[in-house]
Design an enzyme around this catalytic site. Structure first.
Site, PDB file in Angstrom:
ATOM      1  N   GLU A   1       0.891  -1.169   0.000  1.00 43.00           N
ATOM      2  CA  GLU A   1       0.000   0.000   0.000  1.00 43.00           C
ATOM      3  C   GLU A   1       0.924   1.212   0.000  1.00 43.00           C
ATOM      4  OE1 GLU A   1      -3.196   0.058  -0.215  1.00 43.00           O
ATOM      5  OE2 GLU A   1      -3.834  -1.954   0.331  1.00 43.00           O
TER       6      GLU A   1
ATOM      7  N   CYS B   1      -2.318   9.165   2.255  1.00 37.02           N
ATOM      8  CA  CYS B   1      -2.020   8.636   0.928  1.00 37.02           C
ATOM      9  C   CYS B   1      -3.148   8.931  -0.055  1.00 37.02           C
ATOM     10  CB  CYS B   1      -1.779   7.134   1.016  1.00 37.02           C
ATOM     11  SG  CYS B   1      -3.101   6.297   1.890  1.00 37.02           S
TER      12      CYS B   1
HETATM   13  P1  NAP Z   1       8.369   5.064   4.468  1.00 45.54           P
HETATM   14  O1  NAP Z   1       9.491   5.977   4.693  1.00 45.54           O
HETATM   15  O2  NAP Z   1       8.386   4.175   3.293  1.00 45.54           O
HETATM   16  O3  NAP Z   1       8.210   4.214   5.798  1.00 45.54           O
HETATM   17  C1  NAP Z   1       7.205   3.243   5.947  1.00 45.54           C
HETATM   18  C2  NAP Z   1       7.731   2.166   6.845  1.00 45.54           C
HETATM   19  O4  NAP Z   1       8.838   1.529   6.202  1.00 45.54           O
HETATM   20  C3  NAP Z   1       8.265   2.677   8.175  1.00 45.54           C
HETATM   21  O5  NAP Z   1       7.986   1.737   9.181  1.00 45.54           O
HETATM   22  C4  NAP Z   1       9.744   2.757   7.906  1.00 45.54           C
HETATM   23  O6  NAP Z   1      10.548   2.713   9.064  1.00 45.54           O
HETATM   24  C5  NAP Z   1       9.941   1.521   7.063  1.00 45.54           C
HETATM   25  N1  NAP Z   1      11.189   1.508   6.295  1.00 45.54           N
HETATM   26  C6  NAP Z   1      11.887   2.554   5.809  1.00 45.54           C
HETATM   27  N2  NAP Z   1      13.012   2.119   5.193  1.00 45.54           N
HETATM   28  C7  NAP Z   1      13.016   0.769   5.287  1.00 45.54           C
HETATM   29  C8  NAP Z   1      13.899  -0.270   4.874  1.00 45.54           C
HETATM   30  N3  NAP Z   1      15.026   0.002   4.207  1.00 45.54           N
HETATM   31  N4  NAP Z   1      13.593  -1.548   5.168  1.00 45.54           N
HETATM   32  C9  NAP Z   1      12.464  -1.828   5.840  1.00 45.54           C
HETATM   33  N5  NAP Z   1      11.582  -0.905   6.265  1.00 45.54           N
HETATM   34  C10 NAP Z   1      11.847   0.381   5.994  1.00 45.54           C
HETATM   35  O7  NAP Z   1       6.984   5.870   4.402  1.00 45.54           O
HETATM   36  P2  NAP Z   1       6.422   6.888   5.476  1.00 45.54           P
HETATM   37  O8  NAP Z   1       7.054   8.193   5.231  1.00 45.54           O
HETATM   38  O9  NAP Z   1       6.437   6.344   6.850  1.00 45.54           O
HETATM   39  O10 NAP Z   1       4.888   6.925   5.082  1.00 45.54           O
HETATM   40  C11 NAP Z   1       4.379   7.786   4.155  1.00 45.54           C
HETATM   41  C12 NAP Z   1       4.110   7.063   2.849  1.00 45.54           C
HETATM   42  O11 NAP Z   1       3.199   6.010   3.097  1.00 45.54           O
HETATM   43  C13 NAP Z   1       3.447   7.962   1.829  1.00 45.54           C
HETATM   44  O12 NAP Z   1       3.986   7.758   0.575  1.00 45.54           O
HETATM   45  C14 NAP Z   1       1.996   7.507   1.889  1.00 45.54           C
HETATM   46  O13 NAP Z   1       1.276   7.792   0.718  1.00 45.54           O
HETATM   47  C15 NAP Z   1       2.141   6.055   2.158  1.00 45.54           C
HETATM   48  N6  NAP Z   1       0.917   5.505   2.755  1.00 45.54           N
HETATM   49  C16 NAP Z   1       0.173   4.684   1.980  1.00 45.54           C
HETATM   50  C17 NAP Z   1      -1.008   4.174   2.490  1.00 45.54           C
HETATM   51  C18 NAP Z   1      -1.843   3.264   1.651  1.00 45.54           C
HETATM   52  O14 NAP Z   1      -2.732   2.633   2.208  1.00 45.54           O
HETATM   53  N7  NAP Z   1      -1.606   3.155   0.355  1.00 45.54           N
HETATM   54  C19 NAP Z   1      -1.421   4.492   3.788  1.00 45.54           C
HETATM   55  C20 NAP Z   1      -0.628   5.342   4.544  1.00 45.54           C
HETATM   56  C21 NAP Z   1       0.566   5.825   4.003  1.00 45.54           C
HETATM   57  P3  NAP Z   1      11.084   4.108   9.704  1.00 45.54           P
HETATM   58  O15 NAP Z   1       9.872   4.821  10.134  1.00 45.54           O
HETATM   59  O16 NAP Z   1      11.936   3.662  10.808  1.00 45.54           O
HETATM   60  O17 NAP Z   1      11.811   4.825   8.619  1.00 45.54           O
END
Ligand code: NAP
Length: 475
Positions: free
Chosen positions: A244, A278
């Site tokens: 997602e 999102c």
């Molecule tokens: P993110 O930076 O991708 O982080 C999401 C999760 O992934 C966090 O738990 C993060 O940990 C982890 N992560 C980061 N780097 C990683 C790696 N190398 N290996 C494993 N895990 C890793 O995204 P975010 O900034 O938290 O969230 C915002 C994004 O989520 C936006 O693009 C939004 O559109 C999307 N989103 C989508 C939905 C949907 O249902 N489609 C819903 C909500 C949000 P850390 O926090 O420790 O970095």
């Protein structure tokens, strides 16, 4: 962290802090898990899998029903933790806890509806039988912007299906994750069925999910960049994956729409969680005939949005999650203004009174936005409404679909024919027709293209955690 039914520290005893984005106040410390902790959690989930998956759906369902009740009993308390740690207004946090609990009860019910089927054979001495079985141990990674519901949207269907799970929540919101797991603890899930590994550095946990052969499924909500990286890794092990990811939602106001109703809808959905969603509209296409009425109404509504910490009464504009998020919004707005966008309102950081120490950005309306601007293509994740004025409805689908994202989209029209044409023609997983909240635990949520793979919620949600098995019986 919560591993094998017990609260534990990290193997290396390291911790990290969680802060309030409204005022930089320290909220607490949590263990900073690493590879060893992920391994311990996978061991425990793996050990718990045979007995959990052997329970009847009715037995598994009962735990989820209890978790639902306990979560609703703690709704206020969890919402307050969420508002302090993630920032959203307390009313929105209360709604999110409700939404999170909805997944627990929905999948408690769906657990009992995992039907198989029989298929007629062309041979009279043969019978086909299809059944669904849990995929195994699941590794889940969740984001900070919906820090409670994004956990239950994964945990509930996984457990209902008979899987066990290890959750790695976002670094910015570990206390929300802890609050959810306190509910799971009270619901007395057997040890190892649900595990929580908090981590300052997510990389080693993600690598363990990819490299440990016992993890049979990775489910991720977050950015497209990290989602693709995890998908590549999962592909090497041929693991199932659900993603997602980000979005860049078009919000279309047709020539025949009610512009006041559309502006009201936009003001509600765009500034929700200060645009950190999102499904937040990121390109607002307004027909030239509707420009004045739409912008007048939007401007008037935006001028009434009060900024302040989410626990303060009537705060609608809450802080962004961190400095980096604020800078991204500032960069996109400056870029748009430099390239000719018109600033209708906002356009700057808010530093007065109770906003002085937080990452607040004023609710902003930009008009005359064009495809050359960064904001036209990049997800903003902030309280900025970029308006594009268009002339010809024949161009709408091409314009709206001109993005590599495909999560949510919105259409305002009073014409059934336009509504159906756009619903069918928009390349997005979700289309709201005169509707700004097309989400529910009962409805399939998810995107296409760079917005992801798979669906969460609804009857589709549980099949993400089930394998299909065919039996051929020669009799
Ligand atoms: P993110 O930076 O991708 O982080 C999401 C999760 O992934 C966090 O738990 C993060 O940990 C982890 N992560 C980061 N780097 C990683 C790696 N190398 N290996 C494993 N895990 C890793 O995204 P975010 O900034 O938290 O969230 C915002 C994004 O989520 C936006 O693009 C939004 O559109 C999307 N989103 C989508 C939905 C949907 O249902 N489609 C819903 C909500 C949000 P850390 O926090 O420790 O970095």
């Amino acid at each position: 962290m919560f591993i094998d039914g017990k609260w534990t520290n990290a193997h290396n005893q390291e911790t990290f802090a969680s802060y309030n984005p409204a005022n930089a106040e320290l909220l607490g410390e949590v263990p900073s898990g690493g590879k060893d902790d992920a391994l311990a959690a996978i061991d425990s989930a793996s050990k718990a899998f045979p007995s959990w998956s052997s329970l009847t759906a009715y037995q598994r369902s009962k735990f989820l029903i209890d978790a639902h009740r306990l979560m609703m009993e703690s709704q206020q308390e969890i919402a307050e933790i969420m508002t302090q740690e993630q920032g959203k207004p307390i009313r929105a946090a209360m709604n999110e806890v409700q939404y999170a609990a909805d997944f627990l009860i929905w999948f408690a019910e769906e657990a009992k509806r995992v039907y198989g089927r029989t298929i007629p054979s062309s041979r009279s001495d043969q019978r086909f039988l299809v059944l669904h079985q849990p995929v195994g141990v699941v590794g889940a990674i969740t984001p900070w912007n919906y820090p409670v519901s994004m956990i239950t949207r994964k945990v509930a269907p996984a457990l209902a299906a008979g899987c066990t799970i290890v959750v790695k929540p976002a670094e910015a919101t570990p206390l929300c994750a802890k609050a959810v797991f306190q509910i799971f603890e009270k619901a007395s899930f057997p040890p190892g069925v649900v595990n929580l590994v908090t981590a300052e550095n997510p990389k080693p946990i993600g690598e363990m999910f990819i490299n440990d052969a016992r993890i049979r499924k990775i489910t991720f909500t977050g950015s497209t960049k990290i989602g693709k990286m995890l998908a590549e890794g999962a592909g090497r092990g041929l693991k199932r994956i659900s993603l997602e990811l980000g979005g860049h939602a078009p919000f279309i106001v047709c020539a025949d729409a009610d512009p006041v109703h559309a502006a009201k809808g936009l003001s509600l959905v765009k500034f929700l969680n200060s645009g950190q969603a999102c499904i937040s509209p990121n390109r607002i296409y307004v027909h030239a005939q509707q420009e004045k009425a739409f912008l007048d109404e939007l401007k008037s509504r935006v001028s009434k949005l009060k900024a302040g910490p989410g626990l303060e009464q009537d705060s609608k504009i809450v802080p962004l999650i961190n400095q980096q998020a604020l800078e991204k919004v500032e960069t996109q707005v400056q870029d748009a203004l430099k390239k000719g966008a018109e600033l209708i309102s906002g356009g700057e950081r808010i530093r007065d009174d109770s906003c002085a120490d937080g990452f607040f950005y004023a609710p902003t309306i930009l008009s005359r936005v064009t495809p050359e601007m960064l904001i036209y293509r990049e997800e903003t994740f902030g309280p900025v409404a970029p308006v594009i004025i268009y002339q010809d409805e024949d161009d709408l689908l091409e314009m709206a679909n001109d993005t590599h994202y495909g999560l949510a989209s919105y259409v305002y029209t009073q014409n059934l024919k336009s509504a159906m044409r756009l619903f069918e023609g928009l390349d997005f997983g979700i289309v709201g027709i005169n509707d700004i909240n097309p989400t529910s635990a009962a409805a399939p949520f998810g995107g296409i293209k760079d917005s992801g793979i798979g669906r969460e919620g609804a009857l589709e949600g549980i099949y993400e955690y089930l394998e299909t098995k065919l039996g051929g019986f020669s009799i």
